[in-house]
Write a protein that holds these residues in place. Structure first.
Motif, PDB file in Angstrom:
ATOM      1  N   LEU A 127       9.981 -14.200  -3.887  1.00  0.00           N
ATOM      2  CA  LEU A 127      11.386 -14.587  -3.746  1.00  0.00           C
ATOM      3  C   LEU A 127      12.318 -13.767  -4.631  1.00  0.00           C
ATOM      4  O   LEU A 127      13.505 -13.630  -4.336  1.00  0.00           O
ATOM      5  N   PHE A 128      11.785 -13.229  -5.738  1.00  0.00           N
ATOM      6  CA  PHE A 128      12.606 -12.508  -6.704  1.00  0.00           C
ATOM      7  C   PHE A 128      12.252 -11.031  -6.807  1.00  0.00           C
ATOM      8  O   PHE A 128      12.623 -10.387  -7.778  1.00  0.00           O
ATOM      9  N   SER A 129      11.538 -10.500  -5.838  1.00  0.00           N
ATOM     10  CA  SER A 129      11.107  -9.107  -5.918  1.00  0.00           C
ATOM     11  C   SER A 129      11.422  -8.349  -4.635  1.00  0.00           C
ATOM     12  O   SER A 129      11.826  -8.929  -3.638  1.00  0.00           O
ATOM     13  N   TYR A 130      11.226  -7.052  -4.701  1.00  0.00           N
ATOM     14  CA  TYR A 130      11.414  -6.181  -3.538  1.00  0.00           C
ATOM     15  C   TYR A 130      10.514  -4.956  -3.707  1.00  0.00           C
ATOM     16  O   TYR A 130       9.864  -4.792  -4.730  1.00  0.00           O
ATOM     17  N   GLY A 131      10.456  -4.138  -2.683  1.00  0.00           N
ATOM     18  CA  GLY A 131       9.656  -2.918  -2.731  1.00  0.00           C
ATOM     19  C   GLY A 131       8.173  -3.193  -2.740  1.00  0.00           C
ATOM     20  O   GLY A 131       7.678  -4.118  -2.091  1.00  0.00           O
ATOM     21  N   SER A 132       7.449  -2.374  -3.526  1.00  0.00           N
ATOM     22  CA  SER A 132       5.988  -2.486  -3.522  1.00  0.00           C
ATOM     23  C   SER A 132       5.513  -3.783  -4.187  1.00  0.00           C
ATOM     24  O   SER A 132       4.483  -4.333  -3.793  1.00  0.00           O
ATOM     25  N   VAL A 133       6.241  -4.294  -5.186  1.00  0.00           N
ATOM     26  CA  VAL A 133       5.862  -5.569  -5.798  1.00  0.00           C
ATOM     27  C   VAL A 133       5.925  -6.672  -4.744  1.00  0.00           C
ATOM     28  O   VAL A 133       5.016  -7.513  -4.645  1.00  0.00           O
ATOM     29  N   TYR A 134       6.966  -6.678  -3.950  1.00  0.00           N
ATOM     30  CA  TYR A 134       7.124  -7.638  -2.861  1.00  0.00           C
ATOM     31  C   TYR A 134       5.946  -7.552  -1.899  1.00  0.00           C
ATOM     32  O   TYR A 134       5.344  -8.569  -1.547  1.00  0.00           O
ATOM     33  N   GLN A 135       5.588  -6.337  -1.474  1.00  0.00           N
ATOM     34  CA  GLN A 135       4.499  -6.140  -0.519  1.00  0.00           C
ATOM     35  C   GLN A 135       3.153  -6.608  -1.080  1.00  0.00           C
ATOM     36  O   GLN A 135       2.395  -7.287  -0.395  1.00  0.00           O
ATOM     37  N   TYR A 136       2.864  -6.225  -2.332  1.00  0.00           N
ATOM     38  CA  TYR A 136       1.577  -6.593  -2.928  1.00  0.00           C
ATOM     39  C   TYR A 136       1.477  -8.096  -3.200  1.00  0.00           C
ATOM     40  O   TYR A 136       0.432  -8.707  -2.959  1.00  0.00           O
ATOM     41  N   MET A 137       2.539  -8.697  -3.694  1.00  0.00           N
ATOM     42  CA  MET A 137       2.507 -10.143  -3.961  1.00  0.00           C
ATOM     43  C   MET A 137       2.331 -10.929  -2.663  1.00  0.00           C
ATOM     44  O   MET A 137       1.588 -11.911  -2.611  1.00  0.00           O
ATOM     45  N   ARG A 138       3.001 -10.498  -1.620  1.00  0.00           N
ATOM     46  CA  ARG A 138       2.856 -11.152  -0.323  1.00  0.00           C
ATOM     47  C   ARG A 138       1.420 -11.005   0.192  1.00  0.00           C
ATOM     48  O   ARG A 138       0.820 -11.955   0.686  1.00  0.00           O
ATOM     49  N   TYR A 139       0.876  -9.815   0.063  1.00  0.00           N
ATOM     50  CA  TYR A 139      -0.498  -9.554   0.488  1.00  0.00           C
ATOM     51  C   TYR A 139      -1.481 -10.421  -0.304  1.00  0.00           C
ATOM     52  O   TYR A 139      -2.374 -11.052   0.261  1.00  0.00           O
ATOM     53  N   ILE A 140      -1.306 -10.473  -1.632  1.00  0.00           N
ATOM     54  CA  ILE A 140      -2.185 -11.280  -2.481  1.00  0.00           C
ATOM     55  C   ILE A 140      -2.124 -12.750  -2.070  1.00  0.00           C
ATOM     56  O   ILE A 140      -3.158 -13.424  -1.944  1.00  0.00           O
ATOM     57  N   ALA A 141      -0.919 -13.258  -1.852  1.00  0.00           N
ATOM     58  CA  ALA A 141      -0.753 -14.670  -1.485  1.00  0.00           C
ATOM     59  C   ALA A 141      -1.452 -14.981  -0.168  1.00  0.00           C
ATOM     60  O   ALA A 141      -2.159 -15.992  -0.054  1.00  0.00           O
TER      61      ALA A 141
END
Length: 177
Positions: A127-141
């Protein structure tokens, strides 16, 4: 003690006090089909949400393996000091079993801690990120939610058990019995 790819030693369970965790025989025998169905739904939803459309296959594989390792270590951390632990497998699935007697709260923590740490927390970070952090956190979840298919179902089953339940090796009893 940690049993690597071996089942826990036989336990002496008083079946007059302890009831099966899943009391319905048909549901107990077909439990994994519900897990497979939930995992298929989660995989389908993750594909529809575009979770897999980033980075290369090697990076995704490394993250998957790390998520799986941390997932299992979180389970182990809850029961490490209170009972034996066995890691066995069935086909491509690995199972972590514990010989610990656990209260409802501890067993709920045992089942849900990886889901909280590796799915809910990353989704909050998304909810508070973008870019590669957003992609990796979404993937991990999403990956952890798929891995935790049985944990998700078991968490709901634990919640509906009586408050003073004690869980032991696939069985439970109420504390006053």
């Amino acid at each position: 003690m940690f049993y690597w790819m071996k089942p826990l030693p036989e336990a002496d369970i008083d079946y007059e006090k302890y009831k099966p965790f899943i009391s319905n025989n048909w549901l107990r025998q077909n439990f994994m089909y519900f897990v497979y169905l939930l995992q298929a739904i989660l995989v389908s939803l993750s594909i529809l949400r575009g979770v897999w459309n980033f980075s290369n296959v090697f990076a995704k594989l490394i993250v998957f393996l790390l998520v799986y390792l941390v997932h299992e270590l979180l389970h182990i951390s809850v029961v490490w000091r209170i009972g034996d632990i066995s890691l066995t497998h069935s086909g491509i699935f690995f199972w972590l079993n514990s010989g610990a007697k656990m209260s409802k709260l501890r067993f709920l923590l045992f089942m849900s801690l990886p889901l909280i740490v590796l799915s809910i927390v990353p989704m909050i970070i998304v909810l508070f990120s973008y870019g590669s952090v957003y992609q990796y956190m979404r993937y991990i979840a999403w990956i952890n939610a798929i891995i935790a298919g049985a944990d998700i179902i078991n968490t709901f089953l634990i919640i509906i058990k009586p408050r003073d339940s004690v869980f032991y090796r696939g069985f439970y009893k109420t504390a006053n019995e």
